[in-house]
Design a protein around this motif. Structure first.
Motif, PDB file in Angstrom:
ATOM      1  N   THR A  13     -17.691  10.494 -17.818  1.00 33.81           N
ATOM      2  CA  THR A  13     -16.762  11.566 -18.204  1.00 33.81           C
ATOM      3  C   THR A  13     -15.738  11.914 -17.132  1.00 33.81           C
ATOM      4  O   THR A  13     -14.698  12.490 -17.450  1.00 33.81           O
ATOM      5  N   LEU A  14     -16.004  11.570 -15.877  1.00 33.35           N
ATOM      6  CA  LEU A  14     -15.074  11.934 -14.805  1.00 33.35           C
ATOM      7  C   LEU A  14     -13.641  11.460 -15.072  1.00 33.35           C
ATOM      8  O   LEU A  14     -12.702  12.249 -14.907  1.00 33.35           O
ATOM      9  N   PRO A  15     -13.403  10.218 -15.482  1.00 32.53           N
ATOM     10  CA  PRO A  15     -12.006   9.790 -15.702  1.00 32.53           C
ATOM     11  C   PRO A  15     -11.286  10.565 -16.815  1.00 32.53           C
ATOM     12  O   PRO A  15     -10.054  10.561 -16.861  1.00 32.53           O
ATOM     13  N   GLN A  16     -12.024  11.225 -17.688  1.00 32.27           N
ATOM     14  CA  GLN A  16     -11.391  12.024 -18.735  1.00 32.27           C
ATOM     15  C   GLN A  16     -11.096  13.441 -18.254  1.00 32.27           C
ATOM     16  O   GLN A  16     -10.236  14.120 -18.808  1.00 32.27           O
ATOM     17  N   ARG A  17     -11.822  13.888 -17.231  1.00 33.02           N
ATOM     18  CA  ARG A  17     -11.670  15.261 -16.737  1.00 33.02           C
ATOM     19  C   ARG A  17     -10.522  15.409 -15.750  1.00 33.02           C
ATOM     20  O   ARG A  17     -10.075  16.520 -15.494  1.00 33.02           O
ATOM     21  N   VAL A  18     -10.061  14.324 -15.146  1.00 33.00           N
ATOM     22  CA  VAL A  18      -8.946  14.388 -14.201  1.00 33.00           C
ATOM     23  C   VAL A  18      -7.808  13.504 -14.720  1.00 33.00           C
ATOM     24  O   VAL A  18      -8.049  12.553 -15.455  1.00 33.00           O
ATOM     25  N   LYS A  19      -6.591  13.847 -14.342  1.00 34.31           N
ATOM     26  CA  LYS A  19      -5.430  13.133 -14.881  1.00 34.31           C
ATOM     27  C   LYS A  19      -4.709  12.260 -13.870  1.00 34.31           C
ATOM     28  O   LYS A  19      -3.815  11.513 -14.229  1.00 34.31           O
ATOM     29  N   SER A  20      -5.085  12.389 -12.604  1.00 40.25           N
ATOM     30  CA  SER A  20      -4.429  11.555 -11.605  1.00 40.25           C
ATOM     31  C   SER A  20      -5.475  10.967 -10.667  1.00 40.25           C
ATOM     32  O   SER A  20      -6.591  11.481 -10.557  1.00 40.25           O
ATOM     33  N   LEU A  21      -5.094   9.889 -10.022  1.00 42.31           N
ATOM     34  CA  LEU A  21      -5.980   9.222  -9.082  1.00 42.31           C
ATOM     35  C   LEU A  21      -5.265   9.033  -7.760  1.00 42.31           C
ATOM     36  O   LEU A  21      -4.039   9.094  -7.680  1.00 42.31           O
ATOM     37  N   MET A  22      -6.048   8.841  -6.719  1.00 41.19           N
ATOM     38  CA  MET A  22      -5.520   8.492  -5.410  1.00 41.19           C
ATOM     39  C   MET A  22      -5.421   6.973  -5.379  1.00 41.19           C
ATOM     40  O   MET A  22      -6.355   6.278  -5.791  1.00 41.19           O
ATOM     41  N   LEU A  23      -4.306   6.474  -4.913  1.00 46.78           N
ATOM     42  CA  LEU A  23      -4.019   5.048  -4.943  1.00 46.78           C
ATOM     43  C   LEU A  23      -3.841   4.537  -3.524  1.00 46.78           C
ATOM     44  O   LEU A  23      -3.044   5.072  -2.754  1.00 46.78           O
ATOM     45  N   SER A  24      -4.594   3.515  -3.193  1.00 45.81           N
ATOM     46  CA  SER A  24      -4.502   2.894  -1.881  1.00 45.81           C
ATOM     47  C   SER A  24      -3.968   1.477  -2.068  1.00 45.81           C
ATOM     48  O   SER A  24      -4.556   0.680  -2.794  1.00 45.81           O
ATOM     49  N   THR A  25      -2.856   1.216  -1.397  1.00 47.36           N
ATOM     50  CA  THR A  25      -2.247  -0.113  -1.469  1.00 47.36           C
ATOM     51  C   THR A  25      -1.968  -0.592  -0.047  1.00 47.36           C
ATOM     52  O   THR A  25      -2.066   0.174   0.917  1.00 47.36           O
ATOM     53  N   VAL A  26      -1.604  -1.851   0.050  1.00 47.52           N
ATOM     54  CA  VAL A  26      -1.252  -2.450   1.336  1.00 47.52           C
ATOM     55  C   VAL A  26       0.039  -3.235   1.121  1.00 47.52           C
ATOM     56  O   VAL A  26       0.184  -3.954   0.132  1.00 47.52           O
ATOM     57  N   SER A  27       0.948  -3.101   2.068  1.00 49.43           N
ATOM     58  CA  SER A  27       2.201  -3.855   1.975  1.00 49.43           C
ATOM     59  C   SER A  27       1.933  -5.336   2.200  1.00 49.43           C
ATOM     60  O   SER A  27       0.859  -5.726   2.674  1.00 49.43           O
ATOM     61  N   ALA A  28       2.915  -6.155   1.906  1.00 43.96           N
ATOM     62  CA  ALA A  28       2.772  -7.598   2.091  1.00 43.96           C
ATOM     63  C   ALA A  28       2.472  -7.958   3.544  1.00 43.96           C
ATOM     64  O   ALA A  28       1.818  -8.953   3.813  1.00 43.96           O
ATOM     65  N   ASP A  29       2.914  -7.120   4.490  1.00 44.71           N
ATOM     66  CA  ASP A  29       2.621  -7.395   5.899  1.00 44.71           C
ATOM     67  C   ASP A  29       1.420  -6.617   6.425  1.00 44.71           C
ATOM     68  O   ASP A  29       1.196  -6.556   7.630  1.00 44.71           O
ATOM     69  N   GLY A  30       0.619  -6.026   5.511  1.00 47.36           N
ATOM     70  CA  GLY A  30      -0.660  -5.440   5.892  1.00 47.36           C
ATOM     71  C   GLY A  30      -0.665  -3.967   6.256  1.00 47.36           C
ATOM     72  O   GLY A  30      -1.701  -3.451   6.693  1.00 47.36           O
ATOM     73  N   ASN A  31       0.424  -3.263   6.065  1.00 47.95           N
ATOM     74  CA  ASN A  31       0.447  -1.835   6.368  1.00 47.95           C
ATOM     75  C   ASN A  31      -0.149  -1.036   5.212  1.00 47.95           C
ATOM     76  O   ASN A  31       0.289  -1.173   4.065  1.00 47.95           O
ATOM     77  N   PRO A  32      -1.130  -0.177   5.494  1.00 52.10           N
ATOM     78  CA  PRO A  32      -1.763   0.611   4.433  1.00 52.10           C
ATOM     79  C   PRO A  32      -0.852   1.737   3.950  1.00 52.10           C
ATOM     80  O   PRO A  32       0.006   2.222   4.691  1.00 52.10           O
ATOM     81  N   THR A  58       4.572   0.840  -5.757  1.00 53.17           N
ATOM     82  CA  THR A  58       4.934  -0.132  -6.794  1.00 53.17           C
ATOM     83  C   THR A  58       5.244  -1.485  -6.165  1.00 53.17           C
ATOM     84  O   THR A  58       4.784  -2.529  -6.651  1.00 53.17           O
ATOM     85  N   GLN A  59       5.986  -1.465  -5.079  1.00 49.95           N
ATOM     86  CA  GLN A  59       6.298  -2.720  -4.395  1.00 49.95           C
ATOM     87  C   GLN A  59       5.035  -3.388  -3.866  1.00 49.95           C
ATOM     88  O   GLN A  59       4.891  -4.606  -3.942  1.00 49.95           O
ATOM     89  N   HIS A  60       4.101  -2.606  -3.357  1.00 55.74           N
ATOM     90  CA  HIS A  60       2.839  -3.154  -2.857  1.00 55.74           C
ATOM     91  C   HIS A  60       2.004  -3.747  -3.992  1.00 55.74           C
ATOM     92  O   HIS A  60       1.407  -4.824  -3.838  1.00 55.74           O
ATOM     93  N   LEU A  61       1.953  -3.053  -5.125  1.00 52.39           N
ATOM     94  CA  LEU A  61       1.206  -3.573  -6.284  1.00 52.39           C
ATOM     95  C   LEU A  61       1.760  -4.917  -6.720  1.00 52.39           C
ATOM     96  O   LEU A  61       0.999  -5.847  -7.018  1.00 52.39           O
ATOM     97  N   LEU A  62       3.087  -5.019  -6.731  1.00 51.39           N
ATOM     98  CA  LEU A  62       3.725  -6.272  -7.137  1.00 51.39           C
ATOM     99  C   LEU A  62       3.501  -7.390  -6.117  1.00 51.39           C
ATOM    100  O   LEU A  62       3.288  -8.542  -6.493  1.00 51.39           O
ATOM    101  N   SER A  63       3.538  -7.058  -4.841  1.00 47.87           N
ATOM    102  CA  SER A  63       3.463  -8.116  -3.825  1.00 47.87           C
ATOM    103  C   SER A  63       2.043  -8.590  -3.529  1.00 47.87           C
ATOM    104  O   SER A  63       1.847  -9.748  -3.202  1.00 47.87           O
TER     105      SER A  63
END
Length: 167
Positions: A13-32, A58-63
Motif C-alpha cells: 500500500t505504500l506506493p499508493q499512499r505517497v505521490k512522489s519518490l526520491m530519485l537517485s541518478t548518476v551522470s555519464a561521468d559518474g557524478n551522483p 532526465t539526462q542521467h536516465l537517458l545516458s
C-alpha cells in the motif's frame, strides 16, 4: 516486530499512499544526483515518471539507463522519524516513445492521479516518459523490520526479516 502479513500489506500500500519518490541518478561521468519526481505504479510494480528534458535527472536516465528510487512514508504520518516506512528499488530505465500506445496509457494514468497538470505537461515537447523496472528492492517497515522484495514477483516480500538492517 510486526507480523509478516502486516509488513506485506504495508509494502503493497505504500506506493499508493505517497505521490512522489526520491530519485537517485548518476551522470555519464559518474557524478551522483538526487532529486524527486511524482510517479505512478502499475499492477506489476513498474514505475512511471514524466520528467522535463531540461532536468539533470532526465539526462542521467537517458545516458545510463539506471536509477535508484526511494518511496518513503510522509514525516507527518509516522510516529518515529527514525523508523519511517520506506521502499527502495534498483531500476532499469526504459524511455517510452511519445504518442506510442504505452505513452497514451501511462499519461491517462497520470492524469487520473495528478489531475489537469498532466494535460499541460504532455504538450511540452521536452517532457519525457520513463518506465523504471525494478530489478531488486528492499522494504523497511521500522526498527528491525526490513525485507527483501521478491525479484520474481515484485508484489511480494521474501519471508523473514533481513538481519543487521539499521533504521
Amino acid at each position: 516486530m510486526p507480523s509478516f502479513d502486516a509488513a506485506l500489506t504495508a509494502y503493497q500500500t505504500l506506493p499508493q499512499r505517497v505521490k512522489s519518490l526520491m530519485l537517485s541518478t548518476v551522470s555519464a561521468d559518474g557524478n551522483p544526483h538526487a532529486s524527486y519526481a511524482p510517479f505512478t505504479i502499475d499492477d506489476t510494480y513498474q514505475i512511471y515518471l514524466l520528467t522535463s528534458g531540461l532536468s539533470a535527472h532526465t539526462q542521467h536516465l537517458l545516458s545510463t539507463g539506471r536509477a535508484s528510487v526511494l518511496i518513503i512514508e510522509d514525516e507527518s504520518q509516522t510516529q518515529q522519524v527514525f523508523a519511517r516506512q520506506r521502499l527502495t528499488y534498483d531500476c532499469q530505465v526504459i524511455p517510452i516513445p511519445r504518442h506510442s500506445e504505452g505513452w497514451e496509457i501511462q499519461i491517462a494514468q497520470m492524469e487520473a492521479r495528478f489531475g489537469p497538470i498532466i494535460a499541460m505537461l504532455r504538450q511540452l515537447e521536452d517532457f519525457q516518459l520513463f518506465r523504471l523496472s525494478p530489478q531488486a528492492g528492499r522494504f523497511v517497515m521500522g526498527f528491525g523490520a526490513a525485507y527483501a522484495v521478491d525479484p520474481n514477483n515484485l508484489s511480494q516480500l521474501q519471508a523473514g526479516a533481513i538481519t543487521g538492517e539499521a533504521s
